[in-house]
Design a protein around this motif. Structure first.
Motif, PDB file in Angstrom:
ATOM      1  N   SER A  58     -18.962  27.690 -35.137  1.00  0.00           N
ATOM      2  CA  SER A  58     -18.778  27.934 -33.233  1.00  0.00           C
ATOM      3  C   SER A  58     -17.887  29.386 -33.381  1.00  0.00           C
ATOM      4  O   SER A  58     -16.410  29.575 -34.530  1.00  0.00           O
ATOM      5  CB  SER A  58     -18.176  27.184 -32.682  1.00  0.00           C
ATOM      6  OG  SER A  58     -16.742  26.643 -33.041  1.00  0.00           O
ATOM      7  N   ASP A  60     -15.795  30.536 -31.623  1.00  0.00           N
ATOM      8  CA  ASP A  60     -14.094  29.879 -31.125  1.00  0.00           C
ATOM      9  C   ASP A  60     -13.339  29.428 -31.968  1.00  0.00           C
ATOM     10  O   ASP A  60     -12.405  29.556 -31.655  1.00  0.00           O
ATOM     11  CB  ASP A  60     -14.402  29.463 -29.594  1.00  0.00           C
ATOM     12  CG  ASP A  60     -15.369  28.066 -29.948  1.00  0.00           C
ATOM     13  OD1 ASP A  60     -15.370  27.271 -31.535  1.00  0.00           O
ATOM     14  OD2 ASP A  60     -15.104  27.838 -29.074  1.00  0.00           O
ATOM     15  N   GLU A  64     -15.764  25.375 -38.137  1.00  0.00           N
ATOM     16  CA  GLU A  64     -15.583  26.266 -39.445  1.00  0.00           C
ATOM     17  C   GLU A  64     -15.804  26.042 -40.647  1.00  0.00           C
ATOM     18  O   GLU A  64     -15.625  25.178 -40.603  1.00  0.00           O
ATOM     19  CB  GLU A  64     -14.723  27.829 -39.009  1.00  0.00           C
ATOM     20  CG  GLU A  64     -13.022  27.103 -39.819  1.00  0.00           C
ATOM     21  CD  GLU A  64     -12.471  27.992 -39.516  1.00  0.00           C
ATOM     22  OE1 GLU A  64     -12.051  28.940 -39.998  1.00  0.00           O
ATOM     23  OE2 GLU A  64     -11.407  27.772 -38.627  1.00  0.00           O
TER      24      GLU A  64
END
Length: 351
Positions: A58, A60, A64
């Motif tokens: 994502s 944001d 990850e």
């Protein structure tokens, strides 16, 4: 007492966590569960890993990927830099491989690198280390708990030896003040990747496709079977409530593989196996598969070390995890009732 309560509150708040071995059977489901609990997750994977079962990264920072290898200290150190909690689930889980030295480099050396990176960064609040019931040793004729220590006199597999060595390193680190919580799953099964870590699924596939026509041995083996999602919950509970240096068995129902096959037959309304395949015959077959493996490069499902494991019992109590982590393992019947339709849906078995 008040300090302990505040510590727990800190861990139940959103944390950034790193999961090593994130592309594996257990690691992948752990990543999903941590996200569902509101944590930011960094998945530590190799460049060559199959990451199809992981969430999409994502923008944001909620999820990850961090590429590296537990045998490469520099990549671990970089991945640790902005994390609060480490779930060290990476391991080489095989009964046999052509180069047994890899067990030491991954399972022992990988843990040493994790501990070194912890000391170097200074921002890690807790490490949850995925050990294995093998690290505690066999339990021939009795049910063991966390007080059992591996004798170190005999090992069925090089994997068992590496996990026993790593376990001592983890406990020594805890004694030195490292906030590490070792957890010990049993034989993990359930939906998810059909890998070496999901041996129950692989054997059921062999059984239902008649490549394994009978029981394995005489049913005298004993293992503690742990549903993967129960083990995931146990890991998260260990982060929240586990005390550094304390050992927690995340095991389940103690049963034989004969019991597994019988339950699978009952659940699917199919016939139970009519005979047991002697272990000496399975061992001979294992040697054949090892020879073929050296030719084809494909690791064997059954090997002579596997048979050595089957000659012993591995039964454990998870009473401590139930009491201190609110661990709630499901029954083997309940777990298989969920798992078998999943295998059927994937068209890996028919019934």
């Amino acid at each position: 007492m008040l300090s302990k309560d505040f510590d727990r509150l800190d861990f139940t708040m959103s944390k950034k966590v790193l999961v090593t071995g994130a592309s594996g059977y257990l690691g992948g489901r752990l990543c999903h569960a941590l996200l569902n609990h509101g944590h930011r997750v960094k998945a530590f994977v190799r460049r060559s890993s199959d990451i199809s079962s992981l969430p999409l990264p994502s923008g944001d920072g909620g999820f990850e990927l961090a590429y590296g290898d537990v045998t490469d200290y520099s990549t671990l150190l970089e991945a640790f830099s902005d994390c609060h909690v480490i779930f060290h689930a990476a391991a080489l889980v095989e009964p046999w491989i052509p180069d047994p030295s890899r067990f030491n480099s991954v399972n022992v050396g990988g843990l040493k690198n994790v501990l070194r990176a912890y000391r170097e960064t200074g921002n890690i609040e807790k490490i949850v280390y995925t050990s294995s019931f093998f690290a505690l040793g066999s339990t021939d004729g009795y049910v063991a708990d966390e007080s059992q220590v591996h004798s170190g006199k005999f090992f069925c597999t090089e994997y068992e030896k590496s996990k026993a060595i790593a376990d001592k390193i983890a406990l020594e680190a805890a004694a030195e003040g490292v906030p590490i919580v070792p957890v010990y799953p049993g034989v993990i099964y359930g939906p998810g990747k059909v890998t070496s870590g999901n041996v129950v699924a692989r054997l059921i596939i062999e059984r239902f496709n008649w490549r394994l026509p009978g029981y394995i041995g005489e049913g005298k083996d004993k293992f503690s079977f742990s549903h993967v999602d129960d083990v995931v919950d146990g890991h998260i509970a260990a982060m929240n409530d586990g005390q550094p240096g304390e050992k927690y068995l995340l095991t389940g129902e103690n049963a034989s593989f004969k019991d597994v096959f019988d339950l699978a037959a009952t659940i699917t309304h199919t016939k139970k196996p009519q005979f047991g395949i002697p272990l000496f015959a399975i061992e001979a077959y294992g040697w054949l598969l090892v020879v073929l493996s050296r030719i084809t490069g494909t690791l064997p499902l059954i090997s002579p070390p596997t048979v050595q494991v089957l000659r012993h019992q591995w039964a454990y109590s998870c009473a401590k995890a139930k009491a201190e982590l609110n661990y709630k393992p499901r029954s083997l019947e309940e777990g298989l009732t969920e798992m078998l339709p999943w295998l059927k849906q994937l068209k890996l078995i028919k019934y």
